[in-house]
Design a protein around this motif. Structure first.
Motif, PDB file in Angstrom:
ATOM      1  N   PRO A 167     -62.859 -14.726  19.066  1.00 38.01           N
ATOM      2  CA  PRO A 167     -62.735 -13.264  18.977  1.00 38.01           C
ATOM      3  C   PRO A 167     -61.294 -12.796  19.132  1.00 38.01           C
ATOM      4  O   PRO A 167     -60.527 -13.353  19.915  1.00 38.01           O
ATOM      5  N   GLN A 168     -60.946 -11.763  18.378  1.00 33.09           N
ATOM      6  CA  GLN A 168     -59.579 -11.236  18.435  1.00 33.09           C
ATOM      7  C   GLN A 168     -59.248 -10.603  19.780  1.00 33.09           C
ATOM      8  O   GLN A 168     -58.088 -10.564  20.172  1.00 33.09           O
ATOM      9  N   TRP A 169     -60.259 -10.070  20.464  1.00 37.28           N
ATOM     10  CA  TRP A 169     -60.021  -9.318  21.693  1.00 37.28           C
ATOM     11  C   TRP A 169     -60.781  -9.936  22.848  1.00 37.28           C
ATOM     12  O   TRP A 169     -61.909 -10.387  22.676  1.00 37.28           O
ATOM     13  N   PRO A 170     -60.226  -9.902  24.053  1.00 39.69           N
ATOM     14  CA  PRO A 170     -61.024 -10.281  25.225  1.00 39.69           C
ATOM     15  C   PRO A 170     -62.120  -9.249  25.440  1.00 39.69           C
ATOM     16  O   PRO A 170     -61.916  -8.048  25.206  1.00 39.69           O
ATOM     17  N   GLY A 171     -63.281  -9.692  25.867  1.00 38.45           N
ATOM     18  CA  GLY A 171     -64.431  -8.814  25.940  1.00 38.45           C
ATOM     19  C   GLY A 171     -64.276  -7.630  26.866  1.00 38.45           C
ATOM     20  O   GLY A 171     -64.909  -6.594  26.678  1.00 38.45           O
ATOM     21  N   ASP A 172     -63.415  -7.742  27.884  1.00 39.53           N
ATOM     22  CA  ASP A 172     -63.273  -6.668  28.867  1.00 39.53           C
ATOM     23  C   ASP A 172     -62.001  -5.851  28.676  1.00 39.53           C
ATOM     24  O   ASP A 172     -61.602  -5.105  29.571  1.00 39.53           O
ATOM     25  N   GLN A 177     -67.064 -16.356  10.520  1.00 40.90           N
ATOM     26  CA  GLN A 177     -67.409 -17.405  11.467  1.00 40.90           C
ATOM     27  C   GLN A 177     -66.268 -17.645  12.453  1.00 40.90           C
ATOM     28  O   GLN A 177     -66.492 -17.862  13.652  1.00 40.90           O
ATOM     29  N   LEU A 178     -65.031 -17.565  11.956  1.00 43.85           N
ATOM     30  CA  LEU A 178     -63.876 -17.740  12.832  1.00 43.85           C
ATOM     31  C   LEU A 178     -63.815 -16.615  13.862  1.00 43.85           C
ATOM     32  O   LEU A 178     -63.480 -16.843  15.033  1.00 43.85           O
ATOM     33  N   HIS A 222     -72.065  -6.387   5.443  1.00 42.22           N
ATOM     34  CA  HIS A 222     -72.269  -7.248   6.608  1.00 42.22           C
ATOM     35  C   HIS A 222     -71.191  -6.965   7.655  1.00 42.22           C
ATOM     36  O   HIS A 222     -70.013  -6.823   7.325  1.00 42.22           O
ATOM     37  N   ALA A 223     -71.605  -6.895   8.915  1.00 43.35           N
ATOM     38  CA  ALA A 223     -70.675  -6.649  10.015  1.00 43.35           C
ATOM     39  C   ALA A 223     -70.278  -7.960  10.663  1.00 43.35           C
ATOM     40  O   ALA A 223     -71.088  -8.873  10.797  1.00 43.35           O
ATOM     41  N   SER A 224     -69.020  -8.053  11.072  1.00 40.61           N
ATOM     42  CA  SER A 224     -68.531  -9.227  11.793  1.00 40.61           C
ATOM     43  C   SER A 224     -68.449  -8.912  13.276  1.00 40.61           C
ATOM     44  O   SER A 224     -68.557  -7.763  13.691  1.00 40.61           O
ATOM     45  N   SER A 225     -68.238  -9.927  14.080  1.00 38.44           N
ATOM     46  CA  SER A 225     -68.271  -9.759  15.531  1.00 38.44           C
ATOM     47  C   SER A 225     -67.145  -8.883  16.051  1.00 38.44           C
ATOM     48  O   SER A 225     -67.240  -8.328  17.142  1.00 38.44           O
ATOM     49  N   ASP A 226     -66.060  -8.734  15.296  1.00 42.98           N
ATOM     50  CA  ASP A 226     -64.933  -7.929  15.771  1.00 42.98           C
ATOM     51  C   ASP A 226     -65.028  -6.479  15.323  1.00 42.98           C
ATOM     52  O   ASP A 226     -64.108  -5.700  15.538  1.00 42.98           O
TER      53      ASP A 226
END
Length: 203
Positions: free
Chosen positions: A190-195, A184-185, A82-86
């Motif tokens: 998110p660890q990084w800002p999207g930009d 979920q955390l 499973h992949a996480s958002s980061d």
């Protein structure tokens, strides 16, 4: 069993080479390595590593690395990751008789879908400034709302000066052992800002 659940806090920014043993003896275009900037060293070593990687299919961005690995493993006959958002990956428990084949599949998938070299170079001054602001204004408040005591972000100058030696990250204060809670955390905070890796974020 969780073998890896995130691309590390500093790893994305400062990976020198996926094939470090092949890179250690490389001379930087006959230039004294001491004269090369950190970004030049990373870019050159990454380029050379990719040239000697016959398995390369395509580069991926950090937040897409996990999805690429999950799909690759699934295609290789190992579903359940499973992949996480980061961009991290949680891997399933493997029976002992499949452990060696699974490890080989992991290695191959990593070579087939490496992180794009432009994400491997050390962060620029402007990226570190943006990251510091994100930590202070967004990530730390988010983590504390979720019940994690983080404390104060270091001031900008020491944050930048120490980032590549003892880099400070809010997530280093988060003690989570459950993969589901961790993922979920990551979705919530998110660890990084999207930009961060957009061209406007670099010098």
């Amino acid at each position: 069993m969780r073998l890896a659940r995130a691309i590390g806090h500093i790893a994305v920014a400062a990976v020198v080479c996926a094939f470090i043993t092949a890179c250690e003896s490389v001379v930087m275009n006959e230039r004294d390595p001491d004269e090369a900037s950190p970004a030049e060293v990373v870019d050159e070593r990454s380029r050379i590593a990719d040239e000697i990687n016959p398995d390369l299919i395509r580069y991926v961005e950090p937040d897409g690395w996990g999805l690429a690995q999950v799909q690759c493993l699934d295609d290789a006959g190992f579903p359940g990751a499973h992949a996480s958002s980061d961009g991290g990956v949680s891997y399933p428990e493997m029976p002992a008789e499949q452990a060696s084949a699974f490890s080989s599949a992991q290695d191959l998938c990593t070579r087939q879908y490496p992180v794009d070299p432009r994400f491997r170079a050390p962060f620029t001054q402007s990226q570190l400034t943006a990251l510091h602001a994100y930590y202070e204004e967004v990530l730390v408040p988010c983590l504390e709302r979720e019940g994690h005591l983080i404390g104060n972000v270091p001031s900008l100058q020491p944050f930048v000066e120490n980032y590549f030696t003892s880099g400070w990250s809010p997530y280093s204060f988060v003690a989570v052992t459950d993969d589901g809670v961790w993922m979920q955390l990551q979705e919530t905070c998110p660890q990084w800002p999207g930009d961060l890796f957009n061209p406007t974020s670099t010098d």
